[in-house]
Motif scaffolding. Structure first.
Motif, PDB file in Angstrom:
ATOM      1  N   SER A 235      37.198  15.452  16.801  1.00 40.29           N
ATOM      2  CA  SER A 235      38.397  15.251  15.982  1.00 40.29           C
ATOM      3  C   SER A 235      38.153  14.589  14.634  1.00 40.29           C
ATOM      4  O   SER A 235      39.101  14.136  13.986  1.00 40.29           O
ATOM      5  CB  SER A 235      39.426  14.417  16.761  1.00 40.29           C
ATOM      6  N   ASN A 236      36.902  14.504  14.198  1.00 38.96           N
ATOM      7  CA  ASN A 236      36.569  13.929  12.884  1.00 38.96           C
ATOM      8  C   ASN A 236      37.070  12.499  12.718  1.00 38.96           C
ATOM      9  O   ASN A 236      37.431  12.070  11.613  1.00 38.96           O
ATOM     10  CB  ASN A 236      37.094  14.804  11.744  1.00 38.96           C
ATOM     11  N   GLU A 237      37.102  11.759  13.824  1.00 37.73           N
ATOM     12  CA  GLU A 237      37.479  10.354  13.764  1.00 37.73           C
ATOM     13  C   GLU A 237      36.262   9.502  13.407  1.00 37.73           C
ATOM     14  O   GLU A 237      35.125   9.892  13.647  1.00 37.73           O
ATOM     15  CB  GLU A 237      38.025   9.910  15.116  1.00 37.73           C
ATOM     16  N   MET A 238      36.509   8.317  12.867  1.00 37.00           N
ATOM     17  CA  MET A 238      35.425   7.355  12.689  1.00 37.00           C
ATOM     18  C   MET A 238      35.053   6.776  14.051  1.00 37.00           C
ATOM     19  O   MET A 238      35.927   6.564  14.904  1.00 37.00           O
ATOM     20  CB  MET A 238      35.846   6.227  11.751  1.00 37.00           C
ATOM     21  N   PRO A 239      33.771   6.512  14.280  1.00 40.53           N
ATOM     22  CA  PRO A 239      33.373   5.969  15.580  1.00 40.53           C
ATOM     23  C   PRO A 239      33.663   4.485  15.731  1.00 40.53           C
ATOM     24  O   PRO A 239      33.472   3.923  16.806  1.00 40.53           O
ATOM     25  CB  PRO A 239      31.863   6.234  15.615  1.00 40.53           C
TER      26      PRO A 239
END
Length: 356
Positions: free
Chosen positions: A32-36
């Motif tokens: 989902s192209n989230e920051m880790p």
């Protein structure tokens, strides 16, 4: 019996978010192209403090956040509109700029919301295929402009392929457009760009009357769960948006979190986190190339791998605990995560994707 509605809505393919982990299973979500990383500590403090005021409505006009963004980008506050995500702003722009009989032009494959917002506005979609490098074919897009074109969307960097347009080519497209056709630069991933040939859209806002730039706090700032985005454009275009957005749509917590993200004390940690993503993007790309996997050079926080068996590969990865995003027969997208998450992906890639 179905209530009467516009027939175009029947043809819509609903947006499908990246798959989430199954409860109880040890899975890594890279879909989902989230920051880790979680929100910055200063942001958590600001949200916690703001929570005590939730009996009150949020600031309808988002004044503090709007003014902070205007200072950040050296524009007048009248040029900034904040809403609950850049996608919501795109929906509003499509609806106020185009309607039945008009055309909205965009590249394909690009962000999956583009055909949705176009159909909801009542306009006709004109999708121009990406070039053989999986990038916007701006000359072809210029050639597709007609007297019905009202809006052109450029996703830069492009989702899901990660490619960017150059300022030179973008200027040529802008020159080919009438000044009354709006160009929307969707820059959700701009913070990860290291290619100096790619423009910062906000610089163009001061030079062109028909440019609107969308940015978000969901990606680099790690606030996907709060839903905050903004548009920078000319005041007259910004006024069109303000007349049409839903009132109180940016919560008190979202405004507080976004405002804290812009504070000077957040800058060092934010830069470190972006640096991690860029470095890991390079490492993952290099490892995939070493394995013989086709990879599109990315300027975003994800890597796109063209392959006709993307859905089957996504299923195979998910069975082994890593969730990716397939795009039909076009390819597979992997979001850059924490180092250990990327290591887990690469281990499986050596097993499932190796071509060399």
């Amino acid at each position: 019996m179905t209530v009467k509605h516009r027939a175009a809505i029947d043809e819509l393919v609903s947006y499908k978010p990246g798959r989430a982990p199954v409860a109880g299973r040890p899975q890594v979500k890279l879909s989902s192209n989230e920051m880790p990383f979680g929100p910055l500590p200063t942001v958590l403090d600001a949200i916690s403090h703001a929570a005590a005021t939730l009996n009150r409505y949020p600031d309808f006009h988002r004044v503090e956040l709007t003014e902070a963004l205007a200072r950040r980008h050296d524009v007048d506050p009248s040029q900034v509109v904040v809403d609950n995500g850049s996608g919501a702003l795109l929906q509003v722009l499509a609806s106020v700029i185009a309607g039945p009989g008009d055309e909205i032009l965009y590249a394909w494959r690009a962000f999956e919301s583009y055909p949705i917002v176009t159909a909801v506005s009542g306009a006709t979609a004109v999708a121009v295929p990406l070039d053989d490098q999986y990038a916007h074919d701006l000359p072809a897009m210029a050639a597709a402009i007609t007297d019905r074109t009202r809006m052109v969307i450029i996703c830069n960097p492009n989702n899901p392929t990660g490619t960017v347009v150059s300022r030179v080519e973008l200027e040529k497209l802008l020159d080919a457009l009438p000044d009354d056709v709006l160009v929307v630069l969707d820059e959700a991933y701009q913070d990860f760009v290291t290619d100096l040939s790619s423009p910062c859209g906000i610089d163009l806002v001061g030079e062109r009357p028909n440019v609107a730039v969308l940015r978000t706090f969901s990606k680099a700032y790690g606030l996907a769960g709060l839903r905050v985005g903004y548009c920078v454009t000319r005041p007259e275009t910004a006024d069109l948006i303000r007349k049409s957005i839903v009132g109180f749509s940016v919560s008190t917590l979202a405004q507080a979190g976004a405002l804290a993200s812009l504070a000077p004390e957040s800058a060092v940690e934010l830069k470190r986190r972006i640096g991690h993503v860029v470095a890991e993007r390079t490492r993952v790309t290099d490892e995939l190339i070493h394995l013989g996997v086709p990879v599109v050079p990315s300027q975003a926080n994800f890597v796109f791998m063209p392959m006709p068996d993307g859905p089957a590969m996504a299923a195979a990865f998910e069975e082994r605990g890593v969730i990716l995003r397939a795009y039909g027969t076009d390819g597979l997208r992997m979001t850059i995560g924490a180092t250990e998450e990327n290591d887990r992906f690469l281990t499986l890639a050596a097993e499932l994707l190796r071509r060399s």
